[in-house]
Design a protein around this motif. Sequence first.
Motif, PDB file in Angstrom:
ATOM      1  N   ALA A 243       0.832  -1.211   0.000  1.00 33.15           N
ATOM      2  CA  ALA A 243       0.000   0.000   0.000  1.00 33.15           C
ATOM      3  C   ALA A 243       0.867   1.262   0.000  1.00 33.15           C
ATOM      4  O   ALA A 243       0.574   2.220  -0.722  1.00 33.15           O
ATOM      5  CB  ALA A 243      -0.928  -0.001   1.219  1.00 33.15           C
ATOM      6  N   ILE A 244       1.926   1.250   0.780  1.00 36.84           N
ATOM      7  CA  ILE A 244       2.831   2.407   0.810  1.00 36.84           C
ATOM      8  C   ILE A 244       3.500   2.576  -0.549  1.00 36.84           C
ATOM      9  O   ILE A 244       3.599   3.690  -1.070  1.00 36.84           O
ATOM     10  CB  ILE A 244       3.871   2.256   1.932  1.00 36.84           C
ATOM     11  N   GLY A 245       3.948   1.479  -1.128  1.00 35.61           N
ATOM     12  CA  GLY A 245       4.575   1.542  -2.448  1.00 35.61           C
ATOM     13  C   GLY A 245       3.624   2.041  -3.513  1.00 35.61           C
ATOM     14  O   GLY A 245       3.976   2.883  -4.346  1.00 35.61           O
ATOM     15  N   ARG A 246       2.400   1.564  -3.478  1.00 35.67           N
ATOM     16  CA  ARG A 246       1.405   2.015  -4.450  1.00 35.67           C
ATOM     17  C   ARG A 246       1.136   3.500  -4.279  1.00 35.67           C
ATOM     18  O   ARG A 246       1.086   4.257  -5.237  1.00 35.67           O
ATOM     19  CB  ARG A 246       0.099   1.235  -4.297  1.00 35.67           C
ATOM     20  N   ARG A 247       0.996   3.915  -3.045  1.00 34.76           N
ATOM     21  CA  ARG A 247       0.710   5.328  -2.753  1.00 34.76           C
ATOM     22  C   ARG A 247       1.855   6.228  -3.217  1.00 34.76           C
ATOM     23  O   ARG A 247       1.630   7.322  -3.725  1.00 34.76           O
ATOM     24  CB  ARG A 247       0.476   5.491  -1.247  1.00 34.76           C
ATOM     25  N   ALA A 248       3.080   5.747  -3.061  1.00 30.91           N
ATOM     26  CA  ALA A 248       4.243   6.541  -3.444  1.00 30.91           C
ATOM     27  C   ALA A 248       4.377   6.691  -4.956  1.00 30.91           C
ATOM     28  O   ALA A 248       4.958   7.668  -5.425  1.00 30.91           O
ATOM     29  CB  ALA A 248       5.508   5.906  -2.879  1.00 30.91           C
TER      30      ALA A 248
ATOM     31  N   TYR B 244     -10.417  -0.362  -7.075  1.00 31.52           N
ATOM     32  CA  TYR B 244      -9.250  -0.386  -7.959  1.00 31.52           C
ATOM     33  C   TYR B 244      -7.969  -0.359  -7.136  1.00 31.52           C
ATOM     34  O   TYR B 244      -7.039  -1.121  -7.386  1.00 31.52           O
ATOM     35  CB  TYR B 244      -9.310   0.798  -8.920  1.00 31.52           C
ATOM     36  N   ALA B 245      -7.917   0.515  -6.141  1.00 31.57           N
ATOM     37  CA  ALA B 245      -6.732   0.644  -5.294  1.00 31.57           C
ATOM     38  C   ALA B 245      -6.467  -0.655  -4.527  1.00 31.57           C
ATOM     39  O   ALA B 245      -5.331  -1.125  -4.455  1.00 31.57           O
ATOM     40  CB  ALA B 245      -6.894   1.809  -4.323  1.00 31.57           C
ATOM     41  N   VAL B 246      -7.508  -1.244  -3.955  1.00 31.00           N
ATOM     42  CA  VAL B 246      -7.353  -2.493  -3.205  1.00 31.00           C
ATOM     43  C   VAL B 246      -6.859  -3.595  -4.140  1.00 31.00           C
ATOM     44  O   VAL B 246      -5.966  -4.367  -3.788  1.00 31.00           O
ATOM     45  CB  VAL B 246      -8.677  -2.893  -2.514  1.00 31.00           C
ATOM     46  N   GLY B 247      -7.412  -3.663  -5.327  1.00 35.53           N
ATOM     47  CA  GLY B 247      -6.967  -4.649  -6.313  1.00 35.53           C
ATOM     48  C   GLY B 247      -5.501  -4.479  -6.666  1.00 35.53           C
ATOM     49  O   GLY B 247      -4.758  -5.460  -6.771  1.00 35.53           O
ATOM     50  N   GLN B 248      -5.080  -3.233  -6.835  1.00 34.96           N
ATOM     51  CA  GLN B 248      -3.669  -2.971  -7.132  1.00 34.96           C
ATOM     52  C   GLN B 248      -2.771  -3.365  -5.966  1.00 34.96           C
ATOM     53  O   GLN B 248      -1.707  -3.951  -6.164  1.00 34.96           O
ATOM     54  CB  GLN B 248      -3.451  -1.496  -7.447  1.00 34.96           C
ATOM     55  N   ILE B 249      -3.186  -3.041  -4.762  1.00 41.77           N
ATOM     56  CA  ILE B 249      -2.381  -3.373  -3.582  1.00 41.77           C
ATOM     57  C   ILE B 249      -2.225  -4.886  -3.454  1.00 41.77           C
ATOM     58  O   ILE B 249      -1.126  -5.384  -3.224  1.00 41.77           O
ATOM     59  CB  ILE B 249      -3.003  -2.760  -2.308  1.00 41.77           C
ATOM     60  N   VAL B 250      -3.312  -5.610  -3.633  1.00 47.16           N
ATOM     61  CA  VAL B 250      -3.249  -7.073  -3.558  1.00 47.16           C
ATOM     62  C   VAL B 250      -2.350  -7.616  -4.672  1.00 47.16           C
ATOM     63  O   VAL B 250      -1.543  -8.523  -4.444  1.00 47.16           O
ATOM     64  CB  VAL B 250      -4.661  -7.695  -3.604  1.00 47.16           C
TER      65      VAL B 250
END
Length: 129
Positions: A19-24, A34-40
């Motif tokens: 999640a931190i990496g995705r956010r960065a 969409y965000a949860v899918g990307q994090i997973v």
Amino acid sequence: MRTRALALIDLLAVLVFAAIGRRAHDESAQGVAYAVGQIVGIATPFLLGALVGALIARSWRDPLSWRSGMAVWLGAVVIGLALRAILFDRLPLSFIVVATISLAVLVLGWRAVVRAVTAVRGRRHHQEA
């Protein structure tokens, strides 16, 4: 139950890493699903590696031990990075360094905090007795 819950914190630590990496790296506003899918998706190779490490060390038996933590961390790093390299065909050195350090802080860090709190409580309880 407490031991199982502690063992699951490793999975949460890997999800936090993703999640931190995705956010960065992704500021797009595509929605929560969409965000949860990307994090997973980001976390999956590392989750698989952490799971292998946990199985090898049998970390559910003593999730606070450094042996368990090291096995989960090394599994997440080695297997996770290998799977990521296979899936995405590129693995920048900067990502390897950041992933290794971040996962160490998260996977080993929660153990350090829990062990410290437990030690303080134990000393406090011993002093009161």
